[in-house]
Design a protein around this motif. Structure first.
Motif, PDB file in Angstrom:
ATOM      1  N   SER A   1       2.022   2.723  -3.552  1.00  0.00           N
ATOM      2  CA  SER A   1       1.074   3.332  -4.471  1.00  0.00           C
ATOM      3  C   SER A   1       0.359   4.475  -3.755  1.00  0.00           C
ATOM      4  CB  SER A   1       0.053   2.281  -4.928  1.00  0.00           C
ATOM      5  OG  SER A   1      -0.948   2.876  -5.709  1.00  0.00           O
TER       6      SER A   1
ATOM      7  N   GLU B   1       0.822  -1.212   0.000  1.00  0.00           N
ATOM      8  CA  GLU B   1       0.000   0.000   0.000  1.00  0.00           C
ATOM      9  C   GLU B   1       0.854   1.259   0.000  1.00  0.00           C
ATOM     10  OE1 GLU B   1      -0.856  -2.619   1.973  1.00  0.00           O
ATOM     11  OE2 GLU B   1      -2.731  -3.158   1.000  1.00  0.00           O
TER      12      GLU B   1
ATOM     13  N   HIS C   1      -4.154   0.638  -3.116  1.00  0.00           N
ATOM     14  CA  HIS C   1      -4.805   0.371  -4.388  1.00  0.00           C
ATOM     15  C   HIS C   1      -6.065  -0.459  -4.149  1.00  0.00           C
ATOM     16  CE1 HIS C   1      -2.445  -2.972  -3.226  1.00  0.00           C
ATOM     17  NE2 HIS C   1      -1.369  -2.629  -3.877  1.00  0.00           N
TER      18      HIS C   1
END
Length: 121
Positions: A78, A75, A95
């Protein structure tokens, strides 16, 4: 930050998230980033010693609608920060359905520093 980079700060894909702090007492969220993109106009004190990384934090204030649905290294890799006219910012780390999301009224760059890091795996 913009002054350090001559008007063009590091692009999204040139930064990595290394730190997240949520402070419910002041409704703030701090995100720490690292980049290998070196500034075109470095601070004079940085020129006195070698460095290959820049670290900075974004301090978001008046944050709301915080949601955390899992947090792993995946995580953190992104993220998106979107300016929303007359509202502030929408921030998403992660995401799909996994990650951290919130909105904030304002953001400030804090804690900028240069350092020398090893390139060892």
């Amino acid at each position: 930050m913009v002054d350090l980079y001559g008007g063009t700060p590091p692009a999204h894909d040139e930064c990595e998230v290394f730190y997240v702090q949520v402070d419910e007492r002041s409704d703030s969220v701090t995100l720490g980033f690292e980049t290998r993109k070196l500034p075109s106009h470095p601070s004079p004190e940085w020129q006195e010693r070698p460095y290959n990384r820049i670290e900075f934090c974004l301090f978001f204030t008046d944050s709301k609608d915080l949601r955390v649905d899992g947090w792993t290294r995946s995580e953190a890799q992104s993220f998106s920060i979107t300016a929303v006219p007359e509202e502030g910012f929408t921030v998403v780390l992660g995401h799909g359905r996994s990650g951290l999301r919130f909105s904030a009224a304002a953001v400030e760059v804090v804690g900028i520093r240069a350092y020398l890091a090893s390139d060892a795996p």
